[in-house]
Design a protein around this motif. Structure first.
Motif, PDB file in Angstrom:
ATOM      1  N   ARG A  30       0.785  -1.223  -0.112  1.00 53.62           N
ATOM      2  CA  ARG A  30      -0.082   0.039   0.047  1.00 53.62           C
ATOM      3  C   ARG A  30       1.015   1.404   0.127  1.00 53.62           C
ATOM      4  O   ARG A  30       0.614   2.286  -0.613  1.00 53.62           O
ATOM      5  CB  ARG A  30      -0.935  -0.176   1.242  1.00 53.62           C
ATOM      6  N   SER A  31       2.062   1.293   1.037  1.00 50.86           N
ATOM      7  CA  SER A  31       2.722   2.323   0.884  1.00 50.86           C
ATOM      8  C   SER A  31       3.730   2.812  -0.366  1.00 50.86           C
ATOM      9  O   SER A  31       3.778   3.955  -0.852  1.00 50.86           O
ATOM     10  CB  SER A  31       3.861   2.176   2.211  1.00 50.86           C
ATOM     11  N   MET A 166       0.390  13.485   2.938  1.00 52.92           N
ATOM     12  CA  MET A 166       0.303  12.163   2.216  1.00 52.92           C
ATOM     13  C   MET A 166       1.889  11.443   1.955  1.00 52.92           C
ATOM     14  O   MET A 166       1.869  10.319   2.267  1.00 52.92           O
ATOM     15  CB  MET A 166      -0.635  12.052   1.441  1.00 52.92           C
ATOM     16  N   PHE A 167       2.628  12.396   1.415  1.00 53.55           N
ATOM     17  CA  PHE A 167       3.725  11.619   0.933  1.00 53.55           C
ATOM     18  C   PHE A 167       4.815  11.182   1.895  1.00 53.55           C
ATOM     19  O   PHE A 167       5.284  10.140   1.755  1.00 53.55           O
ATOM     20  CB  PHE A 167       4.411  12.796   0.152  1.00 53.55           C
ATOM     21  N   TYR A 168       4.578  12.095   3.000  1.00 52.45           N
ATOM     22  CA  TYR A 168       5.663  11.377   4.189  1.00 52.45           C
ATOM     23  C   TYR A 168       5.113  10.239   4.891  1.00 52.45           C
ATOM     24  O   TYR A 168       5.792   9.694   5.402  1.00 52.45           O
ATOM     25  CB  TYR A 168       5.766  12.609   5.277  1.00 52.45           C
ATOM     26  N   PHE A 169       3.752   9.973   4.633  1.00 48.14           N
ATOM     27  CA  PHE A 169       3.304   8.526   5.362  1.00 48.14           C
ATOM     28  C   PHE A 169       3.796   7.405   4.702  1.00 48.14           C
ATOM     29  O   PHE A 169       4.634   6.880   5.355  1.00 48.14           O
ATOM     30  CB  PHE A 169       1.923   8.821   4.841  1.00 48.14           C
ATOM     31  N   PRO A 170       3.974   7.368   3.406  1.00 50.08           N
ATOM     32  CA  PRO A 170       4.726   6.164   2.777  1.00 50.08           C
ATOM     33  C   PRO A 170       6.336   6.219   2.906  1.00 50.08           C
ATOM     34  O   PRO A 170       6.954   5.022   3.019  1.00 50.08           O
ATOM     35  CB  PRO A 170       4.234   5.968   1.659  1.00 50.08           C
ATOM     36  N   LEU A 171       6.638   7.569   2.958  1.00 51.22           N
ATOM     37  CA  LEU A 171       8.283   7.758   2.950  1.00 51.22           C
ATOM     38  C   LEU A 171       8.777   7.267   4.092  1.00 51.22           C
ATOM     39  O   LEU A 171       9.790   6.640   4.392  1.00 51.22           O
ATOM     40  CB  LEU A 171       8.582   9.246   2.974  1.00 51.22           C
ATOM     41  N   ILE A 172       7.920   7.340   5.269  1.00 47.58           N
ATOM     42  CA  ILE A 172       8.589   6.934   6.706  1.00 47.58           C
ATOM     43  C   ILE A 172       8.151   5.345   6.775  1.00 47.58           C
ATOM     44  O   ILE A 172       8.716   4.423   7.185  1.00 47.58           O
ATOM     45  CB  ILE A 172       7.558   7.513   7.873  1.00 47.58           C
ATOM     46  N   THR A 173       6.933   4.933   6.398  1.00 40.34           N
ATOM     47  CA  THR A 173       6.465   3.614   6.473  1.00 40.34           C
ATOM     48  C   THR A 173       7.290   2.357   5.830  1.00 40.34           C
ATOM     49  O   THR A 173       7.572   1.380   6.365  1.00 40.34           O
ATOM     50  CB  THR A 173       5.145   3.561   6.119  1.00 40.34           C
ATOM     51  N   ILE A 174       7.717   2.907   4.514  1.00 39.86           N
ATOM     52  CA  ILE A 174       8.427   1.678   3.593  1.00 39.86           C
ATOM     53  C   ILE A 174       9.501   1.159   4.327  1.00 39.86           C
ATOM     54  O   ILE A 174       9.624   0.158   4.228  1.00 39.86           O
ATOM     55  CB  ILE A 174       8.743   2.205   2.425  1.00 39.86           C
TER      56      ILE A 174
END
Length: 268
Positions: A30-31, A166-174
């Motif tokens: 998802r990320s 929203m961009f920082y969400f997957p940037l941290i999660t991945i």
């Protein structure tokens, strides 16, 4: 927020349709999808990808990642409606944390409403043998982390575009999900890929509409529109997964919703 609620409801069902895929692996797919799509939209609009307030953006990414990981875990391990109901405590945490983070005033009677919801959670856990205390604590962690994330979104309302947040969400999660997934990886097969793609699409657009809502309205008020989700959760849980609940569990859900709705509809 209404649009986001519908999209999140279908996303919840999609996650529960692939219980054999670890929650962190689902989040990783998802990320990656979200990172690519959000980056594309940011570039097409000529918006600086890394934003302005990087410290708060990173904190929002961390809080959002913890909240999402914990919530996806509960979606897979306990009944859908119970997982969603426990997650509905996020607005209460949002309101309480808002006292300190965004300096919103909270009337003393709201703490009575908080207590009503807390009693509801205790009843749900106590009378549904399918919910272990560990699962409950993970669900509460998800709600608390989301409360932090929503407050940070509000603080960023004047400095950041919703897409940057929203961009920082997957940037941290991945990076986090990638490392952990190495130890629990399950290769998706057949329809798993379609469902993973659906989760990516549904979550991406749901996050966008939710971020816009929290940036442009009172924190406690906008949350009220999300509670139609419990109706979807009960219906989808029964239709797709054959989930039913005893009367005490339904009573607990009603108390949770009553406390939260009283809180968000209070004028002060």
């Amino acid at each position: 927020m209404l649009i986001a609620g519908v999209l999140f409801a279908f996303m919840n069902v999609s996650v529960k349709l692939i219980p054999h895929i670890p929650a962190l692996e689902i989040i990783l797919f998802r990320s990656v999808f979200s990172l690519i799509l959000t980056y594309f939209f940011l570039k097409s609009k000529n918006i600086p990808v890394l934003g302005n307030n990087k410290k708060l953006l990173i904190l929002r990414g961390i809080a959002g990642s913890v909240g999402l990981m914990a919530f996806f875990y509960t979606l897979q391990t306990i009944p859908l409606a119970s997982a969603v109901t426990i997650n509905f405590l996020a607005p209460i945490f949002t309101t309480i944390l808002g006292i300190f983070i965004v300096k919103e005033k909270v009337a003393s009677r709201r703490f009575i409403y908080f207590a009503i919801s807390f009693v509801g959670v205790v009843i749900i856990q106590g009378y549904d043998p399918r919910i272990a205390i560990t699962d409950l604590l993970i669900g509460l962690t998800a709600a608390f982390a989301m409360g932090i994330a929503y407050n940070i979104i509000r603080k960023l309302k004047t400095t950041e575009d919703p897409l940057v947040i929203m961009f920082y969400f997957p940037l941290i999660t991945i990076p986090i999900a990638s490392v952990i997934s190495l130890f629990v990886w399950v290769q998706p097969q057949g329809w798993d890929w379609v469902i993973l793609l659906a989760i990516g699409l549904l979550t991406q657009f749901a996050q966008y509409f939710m971020t816009m809502a929290y940036q442009n309205a009172n924190l406690s008020k906008v949350a009220s529109l999300s509670y139609i989700g419990i109706i979807y959760a009960l219906g989808f849980g029964f239709v797709f997964f054959g989930e039913t609940h005893n009367l005490y569990t339904y009573l607990g859900m009603i108390l949770v919703l009553a406390g939260v709705i009283l809180n968000i509809t209070s004028k002060k």
